[in-house]
Write an enzyme that holds these catalytic residues in place. Structure first.
Site, PDB file in Angstrom:
ATOM      1  N   GLY A 259       0.845  -1.200   0.000  1.00 43.65           N
ATOM      2  CA  GLY A 259       0.000   0.000   0.000  1.00 43.65           C
ATOM      3  C   GLY A 259       0.870   1.236   0.000  1.00 43.65           C
ATOM      4  O   GLY A 259       0.637   2.208  -0.716  1.00 43.65           O
ATOM      5  N   GLU A 262       7.401   3.593   3.668  1.00 44.35           N
ATOM      6  CA  GLU A 262       7.701   4.835   4.381  1.00 44.35           C
ATOM      7  C   GLU A 262       9.100   5.369   4.088  1.00 44.35           C
ATOM      8  O   GLU A 262       9.765   5.853   5.004  1.00 44.35           O
ATOM      9  CB  GLU A 262       7.510   4.606   5.878  1.00 44.35           C
ATOM     10  CG  GLU A 262       8.460   3.569   6.523  1.00 44.35           C
ATOM     11  CD  GLU A 262       7.955   2.130   6.511  1.00 44.35           C
ATOM     12  OE1 GLU A 262       7.082   1.815   5.686  1.00 44.35           O
ATOM     13  OE2 GLU A 262       8.436   1.333   7.332  1.00 44.35           O
ATOM     14  N   HIS A 286      -0.608   6.524   7.848  1.00 44.77           N
ATOM     15  CA  HIS A 286       0.260   5.443   8.316  1.00 44.77           C
ATOM     16  C   HIS A 286       1.720   5.708   7.921  1.00 44.77           C
ATOM     17  O   HIS A 286       2.618   5.688   8.766  1.00 44.77           O
ATOM     18  CB  HIS A 286      -0.230   4.114   7.725  1.00 44.77           C
ATOM     19  CG  HIS A 286       0.574   2.924   8.133  1.00 44.77           C
ATOM     20  ND1 HIS A 286       0.217   2.112   9.181  1.00 44.77           N
ATOM     21  CD2 HIS A 286       1.731   2.419   7.647  1.00 44.77           C
ATOM     22  CE1 HIS A 286       1.121   1.159   9.315  1.00 44.77           C
ATOM     23  NE2 HIS A 286       2.051   1.312   8.400  1.00 44.77           N
ATOM     24  N   GLU A 287       1.946   5.975   6.638  1.00 47.61           N
ATOM     25  CA  GLU A 287       3.334   6.180   6.172  1.00 47.61           C
ATOM     26  C   GLU A 287       3.939   7.421   6.821  1.00 47.61           C
ATOM     27  O   GLU A 287       5.126   7.437   7.161  1.00 47.61           O
ATOM     28  CB  GLU A 287       3.384   6.279   4.646  1.00 47.61           C
ATOM     29  CG  GLU A 287       2.756   5.113   3.883  1.00 47.61           C
ATOM     30  CD  GLU A 287       3.179   3.730   4.367  1.00 47.61           C
ATOM     31  OE1 GLU A 287       4.315   3.581   4.849  1.00 47.61           O
ATOM     32  OE2 GLU A 287       2.352   2.795   4.277  1.00 47.61           O
ATOM     33  N   HIS A 290       5.137   6.743  10.285  1.00 49.35           N
ATOM     34  CA  HIS A 290       6.429   6.041  10.276  1.00 49.35           C
ATOM     35  C   HIS A 290       7.613   7.008  10.354  1.00 49.35           C
ATOM     36  O   HIS A 290       8.718   6.591  10.714  1.00 49.35           O
ATOM     37  CB  HIS A 290       6.578   5.214   8.994  1.00 49.35           C
ATOM     38  CG  HIS A 290       6.103   3.798   9.103  1.00 49.35           C
ATOM     39  ND1 HIS A 290       6.513   2.959  10.100  1.00 49.35           N
ATOM     40  CD2 HIS A 290       5.264   3.070   8.308  1.00 49.35           C
ATOM     41  CE1 HIS A 290       5.936   1.760   9.923  1.00 49.35           C
ATOM     42  NE2 HIS A 290       5.176   1.812   8.851  1.00 49.35           N
ATOM     43  N   GLU A 309       5.665  -1.421  13.240  1.00 45.80           N
ATOM     44  CA  GLU A 309       4.311  -1.425  12.673  1.00 45.80           C
ATOM     45  C   GLU A 309       3.199  -1.277  13.711  1.00 45.80           C
ATOM     46  O   GLU A 309       2.203  -0.615  13.457  1.00 45.80           O
ATOM     47  CB  GLU A 309       4.098  -2.685  11.833  1.00 45.80           C
ATOM     48  CG  GLU A 309       5.026  -2.774  10.619  1.00 45.80           C
ATOM     49  CD  GLU A 309       4.900  -1.588   9.667  1.00 45.80           C
ATOM     50  OE1 GLU A 309       3.921  -0.830   9.747  1.00 45.80           O
ATOM     51  OE2 GLU A 309       5.821  -1.418   8.834  1.00 45.80           O
ATOM     52  N   ASP A 366       9.958 -12.216   4.600  1.00 47.30           N
ATOM     53  CA  ASP A 366       8.800 -12.005   3.715  1.00 47.30           C
ATOM     54  C   ASP A 366       7.753 -13.101   3.915  1.00 47.30           C
ATOM     55  O   ASP A 366       6.561 -12.867   3.722  1.00 47.30           O
ATOM     56  CB  ASP A 366       9.232 -11.951   2.247  1.00 47.30           C
ATOM     57  CG  ASP A 366       9.914 -10.632   1.910  1.00 47.30           C
ATOM     58  OD1 ASP A 366       9.473  -9.584   2.420  1.00 47.30           O
ATOM     59  OD2 ASP A 366      10.900 -10.649   1.160  1.00 47.30           O
ATOM     60  N   TYR A 374       1.357  -5.637  12.941  1.00 43.95           N
ATOM     61  CA  TYR A 374       0.619  -4.378  12.823  1.00 43.95           C
ATOM     62  C   TYR A 374      -0.504  -4.311  13.860  1.00 43.95           C
ATOM     63  O   TYR A 374      -0.578  -3.391  14.676  1.00 43.95           O
ATOM     64  CB  TYR A 374      -0.014  -4.256  11.429  1.00 43.95           C
ATOM     65  CG  TYR A 374       0.947  -4.105  10.283  1.00 43.95           C
ATOM     66  CD1 TYR A 374       1.741  -5.176   9.865  1.00 43.95           C
ATOM     67  CD2 TYR A 374       1.066  -2.913   9.595  1.00 43.95           C
ATOM     68  CE1 TYR A 374       2.619  -5.046   8.787  1.00 43.95           C
ATOM     69  CE2 TYR A 374       1.939  -2.769   8.517  1.00 43.95           C
ATOM     70  CZ  TYR A 374       2.711  -3.834   8.123  1.00 43.95           C
ATOM     71  OH  TYR A 374       3.576  -3.699   7.064  1.00 43.95           O
TER      72      TYR A 374
HETATM   73 ZN    ZN Z   1       3.896   0.385   8.125  1.00 41.70          ZN
END
Ligand code: ZN
Length: 592
Positions: A259, A262, A286-287, A290, A309, A366, A374
């Protein structure tokens, strides 16, 4: 030898680089970067130095004033890549490495012109989180090491380069290309190195905020994100002055796998946020958050990812509450609850990946990625806030930012700090259950509002025939419709699907959260009228958050599986490597 990060060959008994000087030549024809990196140590060093590299072709290693130095690449580890071992002469201040990136560099996605909005020029972007910086630059690729950097990036004439850094001039080169210079004076972890090159235009949104996108999208992007200065101001009210000078954003092509990312001074964003009604700007909140939680105070390794997160999700909803009120924040928490439950279900047979303090030796970060750090993390932060009260917690947050600014810390350091500042609070909220035990503790905070309760009850009573009124259908905001769809039963009939689409015009939605939630329901119902739209979305968009539920739901029915495999065969070359891996892992779970 002491390796504090299981995902890096960094040896804590060796010196840390302080600054990188990068010279990068972007070659679209060969799809590779010809690079030189100079690692500066800020002091005299010598002896062994271990760096991370993955798929890189090392051409030469030199110590200026001394000449070539011996180097060796160890055998490749599937997750970590290859350890690059240098033997530096005494008196070394800096070391220069010439290299080329490999064909499979996970950090880099090379797009053909057809994969861009304008279809006129190729495009390159990087994504270094979780541990992919080593596929772009040989370095100590762990957040424990923070580096300032400067860079010189040469690109074809007509294209623009941007980085997670401040611009420091640009000019045409003698051979008909163009060089862009950058400087990042603050020390960052390697996963925040970022580069994008393409046909780019920009619009100023405030004296310190600007949005970049392809020229075809830049007006829409400027409109969608016009409120960013207000968000920065609200975030400063929570965390103190914005620490990175500028807050610029780049809207990427639709294959961008996240999405947002940051990257400091240049947040990367998916174009799926351009809903046309400013309904998805929570990702920008959100970003932006960060900038403090993650970029200023950073997790020491991906085992402590929740420190980045969890705090950021909590901060994002705190900003939304200030901007749009308690109801909007409660809806945000409800969406998060859904994401959390989906992730807990996905890791049902891997409970060790549902704790916050993870143990990831031998595990690709990953593969461990999910909504758990989060949302479970944010619930721990919110529990602490409820325990000590908002005002005291905010003072604590400011102290936390001051104590650890521009450092990378572990969960243990965080816990010691909480114990010193808010004695007993961890014990009272049962922090251990969040940090070290799987699942979500029963005592985790609930977030309710009248509106959320109304939506929940209405959705739960769908099977009894309850339907939204004409007034509700006409008045719900996008977030309300999204939460309603998320709370509907997962097994709808064909008639149910037709009713929903008929009343909410779901197929034509530009808000991808609503669209994908709907298409996921439709795929799970084997609802054929949605197939063309599913194909269209999956062929265009590479955001993993959308690929996962859609390919997952298609797997529930034989003709859905046929469709999914056909779509993936066509879409796969355009997906980012990370997205491709996610879809392959889902297709592998299909029953036939
Ligand atoms: Zn994040």
């Amino acid at each position: 030898m002491r390796r504090p990060d299981p995902h890096s060959y960094y040896d804590a008994s060796q010196p840390k680089a302080r600054r990188l000087r990068l010279r990068l030549g972007v070659d679209f024809a060969a799809k590779r970067i010809e690079g030189e990196v100079i690692l500066e140590f800020g002091q005299e060093i010598g002896g062994a130095l271990h760096l991370d590299s993955k798929g890189l072709e090392i051409l030469s290693v030199q110590v200026p004033g001394h000449g070539p130095v011996p180097w060796d690449l160890d055998a490749a580890d599937a997750i970590l890549g290859q350890r690059l071992c240098l033997d530096l002469p005494p008196g070394t201040f800096e070391v220069a490495i010439s290299y080329r990136t490999g064909a499979e560099a996970m950090a880099l996605q090379w797009l053909e012109p057809e994969q861009t909005e304008g279809k006129l020029a190729p495009y390159l972007f990087s994504q270094c989180q979780q541990i992919h910086a080593r596929t772009m630059v040989p370095c100590q690729d762990t957040p424990v090491v923070r580096v300032a950097y400067q860079a010189e990036v040469t690109v074809p004439e007509g294209l623009t380069a941007v980085m997670s850094a401040g611009p420091a001039g640009d000019e045409a080169t003698a051979d008909g290309r163009h060089v862009f210079r950058f400087t990042m004076p603050q020390p960052i972890p390697s996963y925040l190195l970022a580069l994008a090159v393409g046909r780019l235009a920009c619009r100023d949104l405030s004296p310190r905020a600007r949005v970049w996108a392809e020229p075809e999208l830049v007006e829409a992007a400027a409109w969608e994100f016009a409120g960013v200065e207000d968000m920065i101001t609200k975030a400063e009210g929570l965390f103190g002055p914005y620490p990175w000078d500028r807050y610029d954003m780049l809207v990427l092509p639709p294959s961008f796998p996240y999405g947002g990312m940051e990257n400091p001074r240049m947040t990367f964003l998916t174009p799926t946020l351009l809903a046309g009604d400013r309904s998805l700007v929570d990702v920008v909140a959100h970003e932006l958050a960060h900038s403090w939680t993650g970029n200023l105070v950073t997790n020491a390794s991906m085992e402590h990812f929740w420190l980045n997160e969890g705090f950021t999700v909590w901060a994002e909803r705190r900003i939304l509450r200030i901007l749009h009120g308690d109801d909007a924040a409660a809806l945000g928490w409800a969406m998060g609850q859904k994401a959390l439950e989906d992730s807990l279900a996905r890791f049902k047979s891997e409970p060790h990946l549902t704790v916050l303090r993870m143990h990831l030796a031998g595990i690709d970060p990953d593969d461990a990625f999910s909504s758990i750090p989060y949302e479970k993390g944010a619930r721990l932060v919110a529990a602490l806030e409820r325990e000590v009260g908002e005002e005291r917690f905010l003072r604590f947050i400011r102290d936390y930012m001051d104590a650890f600014r521009f450092t990378s810390i572990t969960t243990e350091q965080f816990c010691s700090f909480v114990e010193a500042k808010l004695p007993g609070a961890l014990e009272t909220v049962n922090a251990r259950a969040y940090l070290d035990q799987p699942g979500l503790p029963d005592t985790s905070p609930e977030f309710r509002s009248v509106q959320l309760d109304t939506l929940s009850v209405l959705a739960e009573r769908w099977v009894e025939g309850a339907r939204p009124s004409t007034h509700q259908i006409g008045s719900w905001k996008p977030a309300e419709l999204q939460v309603y769809l998320q709370k509907l039963p997962r097994s709808l009939s064909q008639a149910d699907c037709a009713w929903l689409d008929g009343h909410f015009q779901l197929m034509g939605r530009g808000n991808h959260e609503i669209l994908v939630e709907w298409l996921t329901l439709a795929a799970a119902a084997d609802y054929e009228p949605a197939f063309p739209r599913i194909r269209e979305v999956l062929l265009r968009v590479g955001r993993m958050k959308y690929l996962r539920p859609l390919y997952g739901a298609l797997g529930q029915h034989p003709r859905g599986r046929v469709l999914a495999r056909a779509i993936f065969a066509a879409a796969s070359p355009g997906y980012h490597g990370l997205s491709r891996r996610v879809v392959q892992s889902i297709l592998a779970t299909y029953p036939d």
